[in-house]
Design a protein around this motif. Structure first.
Motif, short mmCIF file in Angstrom:
data_model
loop_
_atom_site.label_atom_id
_atom_site.label_comp_id
_atom_site.label_asym_id
_atom_site.label_seq_id
_atom_site.Cartn_x
_atom_site.Cartn_y
_atom_site.Cartn_z
N GLN A 1 0.83 -1.20 0.00
CA GLN A 1 0.00 0.00 0.00
C GLN A 1 0.87 1.25 0.00
O GLN A 1 0.63 2.19 -0.75
CB GLN A 1 -0.92 -0.02 1.23
CG GLN A 1 -1.98 -1.10 1.17
CD GLN A 1 -3.04 -0.78 0.16
OE1 GLN A 1 -3.60 0.31 0.15
NE2 GLN A 1 -3.30 -1.70 -0.74
N GLU B 1 4.00 1.37 -0.90
CA GLU B 1 4.78 1.39 -2.14
C GLU B 1 3.95 1.94 -3.29
O GLU B 1 4.43 2.74 -4.09
CB GLU B 1 5.27 -0.02 -2.48
CG GLU B 1 6.37 -0.49 -1.55
CD GLU B 1 6.93 -1.85 -1.95
OE1 GLU B 1 6.37 -2.47 -2.89
OE2 GLU B 1 7.91 -2.28 -1.34
N ALA B 2 2.69 1.51 -3.36
CA ALA B 2 1.83 2.02 -4.43
C ALA B 2 1.67 3.53 -4.30
O ALA B 2 1.77 4.27 -5.28
CB ALA B 2 0.48 1.32 -4.40
N ALA B 3 1.44 3.99 -3.06
CA ALA B 3 1.25 5.42 -2.84
C ALA B 3 2.53 6.19 -3.20
O ALA B 3 2.47 7.21 -3.89
CB ALA B 3 0.88 5.68 -1.38
N ARG B 4 3.67 5.68 -2.75
CA ARG B 4 4.94 6.37 -3.05
C ARG B 4 5.24 6.36 -4.54
O ARG B 4 5.77 7.32 -5.08
CB ARG B 4 6.10 5.72 -2.28
CG ARG B 4 6.00 5.75 -0.76
CD ARG B 4 5.94 7.14 -0.17
NE ARG B 4 7.05 8.01 -0.55
CZ ARG B 4 8.21 8.06 0.06
NH1 ARG B 4 8.44 7.31 1.10
NH2 ARG B 4 9.16 8.89 -0.34
N SER B 5 4.90 5.26 -5.21
CA SER B 5 5.20 5.17 -6.64
C SER B 5 4.35 6.16 -7.43
O SER B 5 4.68 6.49 -8.57
CB SER B 5 4.98 3.75 -7.16
OG SER B 5 3.61 3.50 -7.36
N LEU B 6 3.26 6.65 -6.84
CA LEU B 6 2.44 7.65 -7.50
C LEU B 6 2.96 9.07 -7.23
O LEU B 6 2.37 10.04 -7.69
CB LEU B 6 0.99 7.54 -7.03
CG LEU B 6 0.23 6.30 -7.50
CD1 LEU B 6 -1.04 6.11 -6.69
CD2 LEU B 6 -0.12 6.42 -8.98
N GLY B 7 4.02 9.17 -6.46
CA GLY B 7 4.61 10.48 -6.19
C GLY B 7 4.27 11.05 -4.84
O GLY B 7 4.69 12.15 -4.50
N MET B 8 3.48 10.31 -4.03
CA MET B 8 3.17 10.82 -2.69
C MET B 8 4.43 10.77 -1.83
O MET B 8 5.22 9.83 -1.94
CB MET B 8 2.09 9.96 -2.02
CG MET B 8 0.72 10.13 -2.62
SD MET B 8 -0.51 9.33 -1.56
CE MET B 8 -1.79 8.99 -2.76
N ASP B 9 4.57 11.76 -0.95
CA ASP B 9 5.68 11.68 0.00
C ASP B 9 5.25 10.80 1.18
O ASP B 9 4.12 10.33 1.23
CB ASP B 9 6.15 13.08 0.44
CG ASP B 9 5.05 13.88 1.11
OD1 ASP B 9 4.19 13.27 1.77
OD2 ASP B 9 5.03 15.12 0.96
N GLN C 1 2.06 11.99 2.99
CA GLN C 1 0.83 11.81 2.22
C GLN C 1 0.42 10.34 2.17
O GLN C 1 -0.75 10.02 2.29
CB GLN C 1 1.03 12.35 0.80
CG GLN C 1 1.13 13.85 0.73
CD GLN C 1 1.53 14.35 -0.66
OE1 GLN C 1 2.38 13.75 -1.32
NE2 GLN C 1 0.94 15.44 -1.09
#
Lengths: 219, 241
Positions: A120, A122-130, A133
């Motif tokens: 979860q 990783e998916a968020a970070r891979s979308l550019g979230m810090d 976020q």
């Protein structure tokens, strides 16, 4: 011993009523401050740097590893007088319950956050979230749902544990039951009466938590 | 050059998973990475958007070295879409919210704009009617198509696919590959780790065979599949083809 228990209870009703309000007040304060503080301590403990997380680890270890009763005594006779130059059962009670509850809430939250799959984040970070976020929008909302049942248990424990505050003359339920017992040299009536009130409070709490759980599950 | 990997090494403790990898991916190129499990293909992919820290070497995304601590990785990741084997959809959000969340919170686009874009993407992956569904109610193939749409919502310049069909029931593999094929046709730069040799052959501009942490051989698909040069490539292909 011609006085009926009901007459005694009727006499003490105003005290029990205000005692109930105090018990609810102490519990609510413990829940609110304990949750806020607990969340902060939880994040503190999860800091990757060992030195920065150490104080939070110590906090949790101390408050979970020592009896609440002892903590109440230390805070009431040591900490609060040192700060306010006089002791005050209500302030001590709120402080002690909040600090103690925070340690337990921190651990509940940490377990909840760590139970969310790493994918979860990783998916968020891979979308550019810090980091923040990803925590705020992805991990925490899922963790909150998962920690609701154990949080409910903590809150129920807190309601019951607030009875220890009778020892520092905080005017909550148990305090008034002791007063009544001492005044009339009786045992059963006051303690059974407050047991019933505690039972109503804890059942109400578990009902509330259950409803919240169900509402979140269907959402 | 979209992606440039230079002497990349990655170790987990004493275990060196990537041993001096060099790789270039040009704009609009589709590079397919194949190899036995444990060969380091997924780790390589994950190093390209820094989901794994880099032990030594460099990874340049459009010229920016992401191994450099000063690189703004959150900015760079917006250009590098990623699709995971396990989909990793956000279960507490509807399909639409899954797709809108990053544009809303990272790119700060308006709600209407994010929604228009999301609906457009849902149409492209053939799932417009699932906008208000929750991920739990979807099949694996549908989940993966949503995951692709979610990555595309950030309008990335390149896409990384980490075994996107490996967790799917066989009958759902096709629908996901179709979306990926269309994406390749539209000119997306793609690096795909997969066991789908048919896809590699049909869509790949170049196929890379990895084994034991090395790139053993790379070539255009027909060459690599028909006339592999290395013994290890031959041995692997004889098992999977």
């Amino acid at each position: 011993m011609g006085v009926s228990p009901f007459a005694l209870i009727k006499e003490y009703l105003p005290f029990f009523a205000s005692g109930t309000l105090f018990t609810i007040g102490f519990s609510l304060a413990g829940i609110v401050f304990g949750t806020i503080l607990g969340l902060l301590i939880c994040f503190g403990k999860m800091i990757h740097n060992k030195w920065l997380s150490a104080p939070f680890v110590c906090y949790i270890t101390f408050f979970r590893g020592t009896p609440l009763f002892v903590q109440i005594l230390i805070i009431h006779f040591g900490v609060v007088p040192a700060i306010f130059h006089q002791s005050n059962g209500i302030i001590s009670g709120i402080v002690a319950l909040s600090l103690n509850e925070a340690a337990y809430i921190a651990e509940v939250f940490r377990a909840g956050i760590q139970s969310i799959d790493e994918g979860q984040t990783e998916a968020a970070r891979s979308l550019g979230m810090d980091r923040l976020q990803a925590m705020r929008y992805v991990v925490l909302p899922q963790a909150v749902r998962r920690v609701l049942p154990p949080m409910g248990n903590e809150f129920i424990s807190l309601i019951k544990d607030s009875s220890l505050l009778a020892a520092i003359a905080a005017p909550e339920l148990t305090y008034w039951a002791q007063a009544m017992g001492a005044q009339y040299a009786i045992v059963w009536t006051p303690y059974l009466a407050i047991s019933l009130i505690y039972l109503i409070l804890t059942l109400a709490m578990s009902f509330l938590v259950n409803r919240l759980e169900r509402r979140m599950a269907t959402k | 050059m979209m992606i440039e990997v230079e002497n990349l090494k990655k170790s987990f403790g004493d275990n060196e998973v990537l041993k001096k990898i060099n790789l270039q991916v040009e704009k609009q190129e589709v590079v397919v990475v194949i190899g036995p499990s444990g060969s380091g293909k997924s780790t390589l992919l994950r190093c390209i958007n820094l989901l794994e820290t880099i032990t030594s070497g460099h990874v340049f995304i459009e010229g920016t070295d992401i191994a450099d601590k000063k690189a703004n990785i959150n900015r760079i990741r917006q250009d590098v879409g990623m699709v995971f084997q396990q989909f990793n959809l956000f279960p507490h959000m509807t399909v639409l919210e899954n797709i809108m969340i990053a544009p809303l919170k990272v790119k700060k686009v308006s709600r209407e704009q994010a929604k228009t874009k999301a609906m457009d993407l849902l149409g492209k992956v053939g799932l417009a009617e699932k906008a208000d569904a929750y991920p739990d109610s979807l099949s694996g193939g549908q989940k993966q198509r949503i995951a692709i749409a979610r990555a595309l919502a950030m309008e990335p310049k390149m896409m990384l696919f980490d075994e996107p069909t490996s967790a799917l029931d066989p009958e759902m593999v096709g629908e996901v590959l179709d979306v990926m094929k269309q994406l390749a046709k539209d000119g997306m730069t793609m690096v795909v780790v997969t066991h789908e040799m048919g896809f590699a052959r049909e869509v790949g501009d170049r196929v890379i065979f990895m084994d034991g942490g090395y790139i053993v051989e790379e070539n255009e698909p027909n060459q690599l599949f028909e006339q592999p040069k290395e013994e290890r490539t031959k041995a692997f292909l004889s098992k999977v083809l």
